[in-house]
Design a protein around this motif. Sequence first.
Motif, short mmCIF file in Angstrom:
data_model
loop_
_atom_site.label_atom_id
_atom_site.label_comp_id
_atom_site.label_asym_id
_atom_site.label_seq_id
_atom_site.Cartn_x
_atom_site.Cartn_y
_atom_site.Cartn_z
N ALA A 62 61.68 31.75 72.58
CA ALA A 62 60.49 32.34 73.19
C ALA A 62 59.29 31.38 73.10
O ALA A 62 58.51 31.26 74.04
CB ALA A 62 60.16 33.67 72.54
N LEU A 63 59.17 30.69 71.96
CA LEU A 63 58.08 29.72 71.81
C LEU A 63 58.24 28.57 72.80
O LEU A 63 57.26 28.14 73.42
CB LEU A 63 58.04 29.19 70.37
CG LEU A 63 56.95 28.17 70.07
CD1 LEU A 63 55.56 28.76 70.29
CD2 LEU A 63 57.08 27.67 68.63
N LEU A 64 59.46 28.08 73.00
CA LEU A 64 59.68 27.00 73.95
C LEU A 64 59.34 27.44 75.38
O LEU A 64 58.71 26.69 76.13
CB LEU A 64 61.12 26.50 73.87
CG LEU A 64 61.47 25.71 72.61
CD1 LEU A 64 62.96 25.39 72.57
CD2 LEU A 64 60.65 24.45 72.50
N GLY A 83 59.04 37.99 79.18
CA GLY A 83 60.18 38.87 78.88
C GLY A 83 60.77 38.59 77.51
O GLY A 83 61.07 39.53 76.75
N ALA A 84 60.93 37.32 77.18
CA ALA A 84 61.46 36.97 75.86
C ALA A 84 60.52 37.46 74.77
O ALA A 84 60.96 38.02 73.75
CB ALA A 84 61.65 35.45 75.76
N SER A 85 59.23 37.27 74.97
CA SER A 85 58.26 37.73 73.97
C SER A 85 58.27 39.24 73.84
O SER A 85 58.18 39.78 72.73
CB SER A 85 56.86 37.24 74.34
OG SER A 85 56.80 35.84 74.26
N ALA A 86 58.40 39.95 74.96
CA ALA A 86 58.44 41.41 74.92
C ALA A 86 59.66 41.89 74.13
O ALA A 86 59.56 42.83 73.33
CB ALA A 86 58.45 41.98 76.33
N ALA A 87 60.80 41.24 74.34
CA ALA A 87 62.02 41.65 73.62
C ALA A 87 61.88 41.41 72.12
O ALA A 87 62.25 42.26 71.30
CB ALA A 87 63.22 40.89 74.18
N ILE A 88 61.32 40.28 71.75
CA ILE A 88 61.15 39.98 70.32
C ILE A 88 60.10 40.91 69.72
O ILE A 88 60.27 41.40 68.60
CB ILE A 88 60.80 38.50 70.12
CG1 ILE A 88 62.01 37.64 70.52
CG2 ILE A 88 60.40 38.22 68.67
CD1 ILE A 88 61.71 36.18 70.61
N MET A 123 52.66 41.55 64.07
CA MET A 123 53.52 40.56 64.73
C MET A 123 53.97 41.07 66.10
O MET A 123 53.95 40.33 67.08
CB MET A 123 54.72 40.22 63.85
CG MET A 123 54.39 39.36 62.65
SD MET A 123 53.89 37.69 63.08
CE MET A 123 55.46 36.97 63.56
N ALA A 124 54.37 42.34 66.17
CA ALA A 124 54.80 42.92 67.45
C ALA A 124 53.67 42.85 68.47
O ALA A 124 53.87 42.43 69.61
CB ALA A 124 55.26 44.36 67.26
N PHE A 125 52.49 43.24 68.05
CA PHE A 125 51.34 43.24 68.95
C PHE A 125 50.99 41.82 69.40
O PHE A 125 50.77 41.56 70.58
CB PHE A 125 50.15 43.91 68.27
CG PHE A 125 48.94 44.03 69.15
CD1 PHE A 125 48.89 44.95 70.18
CD2 PHE A 125 47.84 43.21 68.94
CE1 PHE A 125 47.78 45.05 71.00
CE2 PHE A 125 46.72 43.30 69.75
CZ PHE A 125 46.69 44.23 70.78
#
Length: 137
Positions: A62-64, A83-88, A123-125
């Motif tokens: 997600a960072l990449l 999308g990757a960030s939302a899933a994490i 972290m989620a937020f």
Amino acid sequence: MGFAWGLSALALLVGVGLGVRALIDPAWAAKFVRLKADEQGGGQAEFRATYGGVFLGLHIVALLFTLLYFRSGAYVVGVTATGASAAIAAGWAGAAFGRGVSIWRDGADTPFNRMSMGVEIAMAFAIAMPWLAWFAL
């Protein structure tokens, strides 16, 4: 929108750091999450795999994607990173929810659990900020 992406990248970097530390030092990971490895030899591997490898793999991808978006601004990359960030972020929120259920149902209302739930919510937020900002537009 730049603030949202920056905050998300910073939180993802924290996740990468947690994963690297757990991968290198599974005893630290065990102490951090207040669990104990079994005596059969698989316990250390579990801490390295779960708290090290999974954390590192999820957060670094997600960072990449986020860094690619910063660099190129490509819409498709931005959607993928969002999308990757939302899933994490959902994973972090789920951890906070599970801890909350434990506080409620198991009588586990301790300062450690309250602090941990607060960190998980933060972290989620933070990781979800680009996704939340996208909906706010």
